[in-house]
Scaffold this motif. Structure first.
Motif, short mmCIF file in Angstrom:
data_model
loop_
_atom_site.label_atom_id
_atom_site.label_comp_id
_atom_site.label_asym_id
_atom_site.label_seq_id
_atom_site.Cartn_x
_atom_site.Cartn_y
_atom_site.Cartn_z
N GLY A 100 -32.91 42.75 36.22
CA GLY A 100 -32.83 42.06 34.88
C GLY A 100 -31.65 41.26 34.83
O GLY A 100 -30.91 40.79 33.80
N LEU A 101 -30.81 41.04 36.05
CA LEU A 101 -29.49 40.43 36.10
C LEU A 101 -29.49 39.11 36.78
O LEU A 101 -30.19 38.82 37.89
CB LEU A 101 -28.39 41.41 36.88
N PHE A 102 -29.15 37.89 36.08
CA PHE A 102 -29.32 36.55 36.63
C PHE A 102 -27.97 36.25 37.06
O PHE A 102 -26.92 36.32 36.01
CB PHE A 102 -29.98 35.38 35.84
N ILE A 103 -27.36 35.90 38.01
CA ILE A 103 -26.17 35.47 38.26
C ILE A 103 -26.13 33.84 38.32
O ILE A 103 -26.80 33.27 39.38
CB ILE A 103 -25.52 35.97 39.64
N MET A 104 -25.17 33.22 37.73
CA MET A 104 -24.94 31.89 37.69
C MET A 104 -23.57 31.42 37.56
O MET A 104 -22.69 32.03 36.87
CB MET A 104 -26.00 31.24 36.95
N ARG A 105 -23.00 30.34 38.23
CA ARG A 105 -21.68 29.88 38.15
C ARG A 105 -21.55 29.30 36.77
O ARG A 105 -20.25 29.58 36.31
CB ARG A 105 -21.33 28.70 39.20
N ASP A 106 -22.16 28.32 36.41
CA ASP A 106 -22.01 27.91 34.95
C ASP A 106 -23.41 28.27 34.26
O ASP A 106 -24.44 28.12 34.52
CB ASP A 106 -22.09 26.51 35.18
N PHE A 107 -23.06 28.58 33.01
CA PHE A 107 -24.29 29.14 31.99
C PHE A 107 -24.94 27.98 31.69
O PHE A 107 -24.44 26.94 31.09
CB PHE A 107 -23.65 30.06 30.98
N ASN A 108 -26.36 27.86 31.81
CA ASN A 108 -27.25 26.84 31.36
C ASN A 108 -28.54 27.45 30.94
O ASN A 108 -29.16 27.91 31.89
CB ASN A 108 -27.34 26.02 32.60
N ILE A 109 -28.70 27.61 29.79
CA ILE A 109 -29.89 28.32 29.20
C ILE A 109 -31.17 27.56 29.79
O ILE A 109 -32.42 28.30 29.90
CB ILE A 109 -29.99 28.15 27.71
N ARG A 127 -17.80 35.79 39.13
CA ARG A 127 -16.37 36.32 38.81
C ARG A 127 -16.33 37.48 37.42
O ARG A 127 -15.93 38.48 37.69
CB ARG A 127 -15.64 35.19 37.80
N ARG A 128 -17.40 37.57 36.72
CA ARG A 128 -17.32 38.88 35.62
C ARG A 128 -18.02 39.89 36.68
O ARG A 128 -17.74 41.18 36.45
CB ARG A 128 -18.47 38.32 34.76
N LEU A 129 -19.15 39.50 37.37
CA LEU A 129 -19.72 40.67 38.28
C LEU A 129 -18.46 41.15 39.25
O LEU A 129 -18.63 42.49 39.38
CB LEU A 129 -20.73 39.99 39.00
N ARG A 130 -17.87 40.50 39.63
CA ARG A 130 -16.80 40.76 40.84
C ARG A 130 -15.82 41.76 40.06
O ARG A 130 -15.54 42.89 40.49
CB ARG A 130 -16.28 39.57 41.33
N ASP A 131 -15.52 41.32 38.91
CA ASP A 131 -14.63 42.27 37.93
C ASP A 131 -15.11 43.60 37.74
O ASP A 131 -14.81 44.46 37.61
CB ASP A 131 -14.12 41.52 36.85
N MET A 132 -16.63 43.61 37.40
CA MET A 132 -17.24 44.65 36.98
C MET A 132 -17.44 45.72 38.14
O MET A 132 -17.15 46.81 38.21
CB MET A 132 -18.46 44.44 36.63
N VAL A 133 -17.52 45.27 39.46
CA VAL A 133 -17.56 45.91 40.68
C VAL A 133 -16.05 46.38 40.92
O VAL A 133 -16.00 47.58 41.34
CB VAL A 133 -18.26 45.17 42.03
N GLU A 134 -15.26 45.65 40.82
CA GLU A 134 -13.76 46.28 41.00
C GLU A 134 -13.49 47.60 40.16
O GLU A 134 -12.75 48.39 40.66
CB GLU A 134 -12.91 44.91 40.80
#
Length: 112
Positions: free
Chosen positions: A67-76, A51-58
């Motif tokens: 260095g970008l990891f994309i995940m639906r739910d953050f889990n360290i 979602r954040r990535l989509r908003d950034m691209v828009e």
């Protein structure tokens, strides 16, 4: 052969939107030569939601990222496991070669 090891992860910055699936997190990974924590150097990764990535691209029209990891739910723990899998394929003859291999996925503090 240099075998890299992940010694620790530190969350440096977090930006959470109004929804749980809207985040951008900066993480520093201390990685060095296996068994030698004094050899650790910092590699940075950014974890973001689709979602954040989509908003950034828009907003920008284009995003280029290493260095970008994309995940639906953050889990360290998932980030840690992913980095360990990457490191398993980054062993090289010297530390510099090893760090350059790691830097395909994370941003090395000593780049350039």
């Amino acid at each position: 052969m240099i075998i890299p090891e992940l010694f620790c992860l530190t969350i440096m910055d977090e930006d959470w939107g109004e929804e749980i699936d809207d985040f951008w997190i900066e993480i520093e990974a201390d990685i060095g030569i296996k068994g030698d924590s004094d050899s650790a150097e910092v590699f940075t990764v950014y974890v973001t939601s689709p979602r954040r990535l989509r908003d950034m691209v828009e907003k920008s029209g284009l995003e280029i990222a290493r260095g970008l990891f994309i995940m639906r739910d953050f889990n360290i723990k998932s980030v840690e496991e992913c980095l360990k899998k990457i490191l398993a394929h980054c062993s090289r003859k010297t530390w510099n070669e090893t760090a350059l291999a790691i830097s395909r996925y994370a941003i090395w503090e000593y780049e350039n």
